[in-house]
Structures are given as C-alpha cells and as structure tokens.
Motif scaffolding. Structure first.
Motif, PDB file in Angstrom:
ATOM      1  N   GLU A  58       0.825  -1.212   0.000  1.00 52.15           N
ATOM      2  CA  GLU A  58       0.000   0.000   0.000  1.00 52.15           C
ATOM      3  C   GLU A  58       0.857   1.258   0.000  1.00 52.15           C
ATOM      4  O   GLU A  58       0.532   2.255  -0.652  1.00 52.15           O
ATOM      5  CB  GLU A  58      -0.933  -0.011   1.204  1.00 52.15           C
ATOM      6  CG  GLU A  58      -2.082  -1.007   1.069  1.00 52.15           C
ATOM      7  CD  GLU A  58      -2.912  -1.107   2.323  1.00 52.15           C
ATOM      8  OE1 GLU A  58      -4.133  -1.334   2.206  1.00 52.15           O
ATOM      9  OE2 GLU A  58      -2.341  -0.966   3.444  1.00 52.15           O
ATOM     10  N   LYS A  59       1.960   1.224   0.716  1.00 57.40           N
ATOM     11  CA  LYS A  59       2.872   2.372   0.714  1.00 57.40           C
ATOM     12  C   LYS A  59       3.417   2.608  -0.691  1.00 57.40           C
ATOM     13  O   LYS A  59       3.485   3.754  -1.161  1.00 57.40           O
ATOM     14  CB  LYS A  59       4.019   2.134   1.698  1.00 57.40           C
ATOM     15  CG  LYS A  59       3.594   2.128   3.149  1.00 57.40           C
ATOM     16  CD  LYS A  59       4.777   1.786   4.057  1.00 57.40           C
ATOM     17  CE  LYS A  59       4.347   1.646   5.506  1.00 57.40           C
ATOM     18  NZ  LYS A  59       5.487   1.289   6.388  1.00 57.40           N
ATOM     19  N   ASN A  60       3.787   1.541  -1.366  1.00 59.41           N
ATOM     20  CA  ASN A  60       4.293   1.692  -2.733  1.00 59.41           C
ATOM     21  C   ASN A  60       3.208   2.174  -3.688  1.00 59.41           C
ATOM     22  O   ASN A  60       3.483   2.916  -4.637  1.00 59.41           O
ATOM     23  CB  ASN A  60       4.876   0.360  -3.220  1.00 59.41           C
ATOM     24  CG  ASN A  60       6.276   0.118  -2.680  1.00 59.41           C
ATOM     25  OD1 ASN A  60       7.113   1.016  -2.687  1.00 59.41           O
ATOM     26  ND2 ASN A  60       6.525  -1.083  -2.184  1.00 59.41           N
ATOM     27  N   GLN A  61       1.973   1.773  -3.452  1.00 60.76           N
ATOM     28  CA  GLN A  61       0.868   2.256  -4.276  1.00 60.76           C
ATOM     29  C   GLN A  61       0.666   3.762  -4.087  1.00 60.76           C
ATOM     30  O   GLN A  61       0.445   4.496  -5.061  1.00 60.76           O
ATOM     31  CB  GLN A  61      -0.411   1.488  -3.918  1.00 60.76           C
ATOM     32  CG  GLN A  61      -0.408   0.047  -4.406  1.00 60.76           C
ATOM     33  CD  GLN A  61      -1.506  -0.787  -3.778  1.00 60.76           C
ATOM     34  OE1 GLN A  61      -2.234  -0.324  -2.897  1.00 60.76           O
ATOM     35  NE2 GLN A  61      -1.633  -2.038  -4.217  1.00 60.76           N
ATOM     36  N   LEU A  62       0.763   4.226  -2.850  1.00 58.47           N
ATOM     37  CA  LEU A  62       0.649   5.667  -2.592  1.00 58.47           C
ATOM     38  C   LEU A  62       1.779   6.429  -3.273  1.00 58.47           C
ATOM     39  O   LEU A  62       1.561   7.495  -3.862  1.00 58.47           O
ATOM     40  CB  LEU A  62       0.662   5.937  -1.086  1.00 58.47           C
ATOM     41  CG  LEU A  62      -0.680   5.936  -0.370  1.00 58.47           C
ATOM     42  CD1 LEU A  62      -0.478   6.086   1.133  1.00 58.47           C
ATOM     43  CD2 LEU A  62      -1.582   7.054  -0.896  1.00 58.47           C
ATOM     44  N   VAL A  63       2.987   5.891  -3.189  1.00 59.84           N
ATOM     45  CA  VAL A  63       4.122   6.541  -3.858  1.00 59.84           C
ATOM     46  C   VAL A  63       3.878   6.604  -5.362  1.00 59.84           C
ATOM     47  O   VAL A  63       4.135   7.634  -6.002  1.00 59.84           O
ATOM     48  CB  VAL A  63       5.441   5.795  -3.550  1.00 59.84           C
ATOM     49  CG1 VAL A  63       6.567   6.303  -4.443  1.00 59.84           C
ATOM     50  CG2 VAL A  63       5.818   5.967  -2.082  1.00 59.84           C
ATOM     51  N   ALA A  64       3.370   5.530  -5.948  1.00 62.84           N
ATOM     52  CA  ALA A  64       3.089   5.510  -7.389  1.00 62.84           C
ATOM     53  C   ALA A  64       2.070   6.590  -7.753  1.00 62.84           C
ATOM     54  O   ALA A  64       2.191   7.258  -8.781  1.00 62.84           O
ATOM     55  CB  ALA A  64       2.584   4.136  -7.818  1.00 62.84           C
ATOM     56  N   PHE A  65       1.049   6.764  -6.908  1.00 64.66           N
ATOM     57  CA  PHE A  65       0.075   7.815  -7.178  1.00 64.66           C
ATOM     58  C   PHE A  65       0.721   9.195  -7.079  1.00 64.66           C
ATOM     59  O   PHE A  65       0.522  10.051  -7.952  1.00 64.66           O
ATOM     60  CB  PHE A  65      -1.104   7.733  -6.211  1.00 64.66           C
ATOM     61  CG  PHE A  65      -1.960   8.965  -6.257  1.00 64.66           C
ATOM     62  CD1 PHE A  65      -2.679   9.293  -7.400  1.00 64.66           C
ATOM     63  CD2 PHE A  65      -2.016   9.831  -5.175  1.00 64.66           C
ATOM     64  CE1 PHE A  65      -3.433  10.464  -7.472  1.00 64.66           C
ATOM     65  CE2 PHE A  65      -2.769  10.995  -5.230  1.00 64.66           C
ATOM     66  CZ  PHE A  65      -3.485  11.301  -6.378  1.00 64.66           C
ATOM     67  N   LEU A  66       1.499   9.424  -6.036  1.00 62.96           N
ATOM     68  CA  LEU A  66       2.155  10.731  -5.880  1.00 62.96           C
ATOM     69  C   LEU A  66       3.052  11.035  -7.081  1.00 62.96           C
ATOM     70  O   LEU A  66       3.096  12.173  -7.563  1.00 62.96           O
ATOM     71  CB  LEU A  66       2.968  10.752  -4.587  1.00 62.96           C
ATOM     72  CG  LEU A  66       2.166  10.643  -3.284  1.00 62.96           C
ATOM     73  CD1 LEU A  66       3.099  10.540  -2.084  1.00 62.96           C
ATOM     74  CD2 LEU A  66       1.220  11.827  -3.127  1.00 62.96           C
ATOM     75  N   GLU A  67       3.741  10.030  -7.570  1.00 65.19           N
ATOM     76  CA  GLU A  67       4.608  10.230  -8.737  1.00 65.19           C
ATOM     77  C   GLU A  67       3.790  10.523  -9.988  1.00 65.19           C
ATOM     78  O   GLU A  67       4.262  11.227 -10.894  1.00 65.19           O
ATOM     79  CB  GLU A  67       5.497   9.004  -8.945  1.00 65.19           C
ATOM     80  CG  GLU A  67       6.560   8.850  -7.864  1.00 65.19           C
ATOM     81  CD  GLU A  67       7.417   7.612  -8.056  1.00 65.19           C
ATOM     82  OE1 GLU A  67       6.962   6.685  -8.787  1.00 65.19           O
ATOM     83  OE2 GLU A  67       8.519   7.561  -7.485  1.00 65.19           O
ATOM     84  N   SER A  68       2.562  10.026 -10.041  1.00 70.14           N
ATOM     85  CA  SER A  68       1.722  10.260 -11.224  1.00 70.14           C
ATOM     86  C   SER A  68       1.255  11.702 -11.325  1.00 70.14           C
ATOM     87  O   SER A  68       0.716  12.119 -12.354  1.00 70.14           O
ATOM     88  CB  SER A  68       0.501   9.331 -11.192  1.00 70.14           C
ATOM     89  OG  SER A  68      -0.502   9.813 -10.307  1.00 70.14           O
ATOM     90  N   LEU A  69       1.472  12.502 -10.279  1.00 72.76           N
ATOM     91  CA  LEU A  69       1.088  13.913 -10.294  1.00 72.76           C
ATOM     92  C   LEU A  69       2.188  14.793 -10.880  1.00 72.76           C
ATOM     93  O   LEU A  69       2.033  16.012 -10.944  1.00 72.76           O
ATOM     94  CB  LEU A  69       0.764  14.382  -8.870  1.00 72.76           C
ATOM     95  CG  LEU A  69      -0.430  13.694  -8.200  1.00 72.76           C
ATOM     96  CD1 LEU A  69      -0.561  14.155  -6.752  1.00 72.76           C
ATOM     97  CD2 LEU A  69      -1.712  13.971  -8.963  1.00 72.76           C
ATOM     98  N   SER A  70       3.294  14.189 -11.284  1.00 69.58           N
ATOM     99  CA  SER A  70       4.403  14.927 -11.892  1.00 69.58           C
ATOM    100  C   SER A  70       4.302  14.848 -13.410  1.00 69.58           C
ATOM    101  O   SER A  70       4.068  13.783 -13.972  1.00 69.58           O
ATOM    102  CB  SER A  70       5.753  14.355 -11.440  1.00 69.58           C
ATOM    103  OG  SER A  70       5.925  14.542 -10.051  1.00 69.58           O
ATOM    104  N   GLY A  71       4.493  15.996 -14.052  1.00 64.24           N
ATOM    105  CA  GLY A  71       4.364  16.052 -15.502  1.00 64.24           C
ATOM    106  C   GLY A  71       5.611  16.570 -16.189  1.00 64.24           C
ATOM    107  O   GLY A  71       6.745  16.242 -15.805  1.00 64.24           O
ATOM    108  N   ASP A  72       5.406  17.408 -17.195  1.00 62.53           N
ATOM    109  CA  ASP A  72       6.500  17.906 -18.021  1.00 62.53           C
ATOM    110  C   ASP A  72       7.445  18.809 -17.216  1.00 62.53           C
ATOM    111  O   ASP A  72       7.002  19.607 -16.380  1.00 62.53           O
ATOM    112  CB  ASP A  72       5.950  18.709 -19.201  1.00 62.53           C
ATOM    113  CG  ASP A  72       5.030  17.881 -20.081  1.00 62.53           C
ATOM    114  OD1 ASP A  72       5.146  16.639 -20.056  1.00 62.53           O
ATOM    115  OD2 ASP A  72       4.199  18.478 -20.794  1.00 62.53           O
TER     116      ASP A  72
END
Length: 371
Positions: A330-344
């Motif tokens: 679950e911690k890794n899933q949260l990290v994956a979501f946070l990283e998905s908020l980064s763009g160009d």
C-alpha cells in the motif's frame, strides 16, 4: 481536546483571512476528483520580460544570484537541496518550495506569512538581506543601462525600466508556470497508481488536507516533522535563522531551537502552534525532493512512512494524524500515485530565456541622463 482544536482552527482561519487579506479556498468535496491545474491568461510581452528578469543575476546586490539560482527549471523550480543556499555570507534554513502553480496559492512561503500579492512577494525576495540583498533603486539603474531591457520594458507597455515594473513583470512570468502532462491529468495512471489514489482518498485520508487541483488546502498544520540539526549546527544557517526570528519579533530568538513556522503570524500558541507549516502542493514531486519544509526526507517512501506512523512525536500536532497501518504494498501504491502527479519539466524556451548578453555599451555620464 479534538473539539477545542477544531474550534481553534476555525477561529484561526477567520482571523487569518482578516489579518492577511487572504481568502483561503476550500478544497472540493471528497467525492469529486481534483482536475488539472487551470492555466492563467498572461500578457506575452510582460511575461517575456519577467522571464529574462527571473534569470538575470544583476537583480541581486552582488550580481551573483538570480531568482533561478534557487528556483531551477530542471529541478521543478527548486534547488534540489534539503536546505536552501542564500546570499553570500549566509545560508538558508528552509527547503526551497517549487514555483510551479504558485500563482494560484492563497499564501506564500512555508509559514504563509505573505498573501496572494505577487508584487509584494517579488519585492521581498529581491530585497531581503539573506535572499538577493538588492536595493531596488540600484537595480533600476542597472537595468536602465541595458538597451535590451529598455526596449522590452517599452514594448511591454511599462515605459522606461523601473523597479515597480520589475515587480509586475516577474509575477506575469510566474503565471506561466503551470503543471501539465502528468499521467494523472492525462488519465494514464498505472494500476498501482490508481490503487494508490483510492488509498489517498480513503484509508490514508490524505485528501482531507491535500485537496483541490494543486492537492493542498492552503492552510497550516503541525505534523511533528523532526528538526533539521543543520540549521543550528552550521553557523551560516543559524545566523540566517536568528536574523529571521529577530525580524519576526520572536522573544528569546537567540535560544530558539525550533522553526516557528506559521506561529509568527500571531505569536499565540492558542491560535497557531509553533512548528506549523503550510500544506505543500503534491504536484511535481518527482522533480522537487527532498521533502518537507526542512528537507528532512529524501524520498517519497520516507514521507509515506512518516504519515503511516501518525506523524512525528509532538504533543501539539494536528489530532487528525493517526497511525494508518499501511502494508508495504500500500505504501508503494501511494508513492506511485504521488509520482503520477508529476508532468513535463518546464525547461523549454517558453520558460527559459536565451543567454542574457551583458556585453553592451553603458550610458555615458548616466547620473545626468534623464530617468
């Protein structure tokens, strides 16, 4: 205890709005997923002028620092360090926040001490002794020597170069710094990130403070983040901290061993506990580490671990912070979501000027030249 704290925060919001002229924008209902950060309409010529000024070291007292020295486009308009650098002879005591999307902010700096007026924020950043240490009268004379600036100010409708126009042009450039191209905004999140988003909204409860398009409530909270010892162990950082604390009117500032944060607004622990800081945006986190107001966490996994433990060990921390009981997955899933908020990365020609040419003939007898 919880009811008293809730009442105190409610009073704080009202007092803050009156005292600072800041209208805090409430986040959307939990049921509504935040959307992309809206772009802001700008005047292209004013923004182009502000862009050149932002990257020009002549705006600092010793002509060594530009705004971009601490706000590097390659690092999400931060500097990539735990604690910032500062003007010669000093060093910073806080982490550099990103400038991306900051034209939408309700209050500036980690303590939220300045409201939404980008003109005021630009002036403070340029003139503060431990930032760029510039006398704006000298800055005005410097830029008036540069024929490129003379033309750009005129073309932008400002007339001749002036410090007042500098304080208008740089904010116009800041309005162009809007997040774009993130997997979250494009609907291209991985399955792991999607699972993380559900945790973010549900079990972890992150969205209660990290709400809205920028994923922040624009309010201060106390989390119990551990102090960064470098602030007091390194003389050049400590002297900057002491100077700041003295300017803010804090008692016993020489012996203070905690960053006061938003406490400086009221000097009253019943309204704002010492060590409270503004909720940061979660946009562009892949570009903007280390994390927290003092750079104490190097990775997003460390940040998630901190919240999973219920924040730090502090009796006055926000009572909403509770241990979450997250699994490793679950911690890794949260990290994956946070990283998905980064763009160009905003490092193209729209955001970075061509090389600034300072090889030009200065005005003869400039003291007698017409201003």
């Amino acid at each position: 205890m919880t009811k008293q704290y809730t009442a105190r925060i409610g009073l704080l919001s009202a007092v803050s709005a009156m005292a600072m002229g800041v209208a805090f924008v409430a986040g959307p209902a939990v049921a509504a997923d935040p959307g992309p950060v809206p772009t802001i309409k700008v005047d292209a010529k004013k923004a182009a002028l502000g862009k050149r000024l932002f990257f020009d070291p002549r705006l600092s007292g010793d002509a060594e620092l530009s705004c971009s020295s601490c706000h590097d486009p390659e690092k999400g308009f931060t500097d990539g360090e735990a604690l910032s650098s500062a003007y010669a002879g000093s060093n910073g005591f806080r982490n550099v926040p990103t400038l991306i999307n900051t034209a939408h902010k309700a209050a500036w700096f980690h303590d939220g001490r300045v409201g939404t007026n980008l003109n005021d924020i630009t002036r403070e950043s340029i003139t503060e002794t431990y930032n760029m240490n510039m006398d704006m009268r000298l800055m005005q004379e410097r830029i008036k020597q540069d024929p490129v600036y003379v033309k750009m100010f005129k073309d932008a409708g400002y007339g001749e170069p002036s410090n007042g126009s500098v304080r208008k042009a740089i904010p116009e450039y800041l309005k162009t710094l809007t997040s774009r191209g993130s997997p979250y905004d494009k609907g291209e999140m991985s399955e792991q990130a999607k699972a993380g988003f559900e945790l973010f909204k549900g079990k972890a409860g992150c969205i209660s403070c990290h709400s809205g398009d920028r994923f922040t409530d624009d309010k201060p909270h106390k989390l119990g983040v551990p102090n960064n010892p470098a602030i007091w162990n390194e003389p050049e950082r400590h002297i900057t901290f002491v100077t700041f604390a003295k300017f803010q009117g804090l008692e016993n500032y020489m012996n203070l061993r905690q960053d006061p944060g938003a406490y400086i607004r009221y000097h009253d622990e019943t309204l704002m506990p010492m060590g409270s800081f503004m909720t940061p945006t979660l946009r562009e986190l892949k570009q903007t580490g280390p994390y927290m107001h003092n750079g104490m966490f190097d990775s997003l996994f460390e940040v998630v671990n901190f919240y999973d433990q219920g924040g730090g060990q502090d009796k006055d921390k926000d009572p909403a912070l509770k241990p979450l009981g997250l699994s490793f997955d679950e911690k890794n899933q949260l990290v994956a979501f946070l990283e998905s908020l980064s763009g160009d990365v905003l490092n193209g020609k729209d955001f970075v000027p061509e090389e600034i040419d300072t090889e030009y003939t200065v005005i003869d007898d400039w003291r007698k030249a017409k201003n």
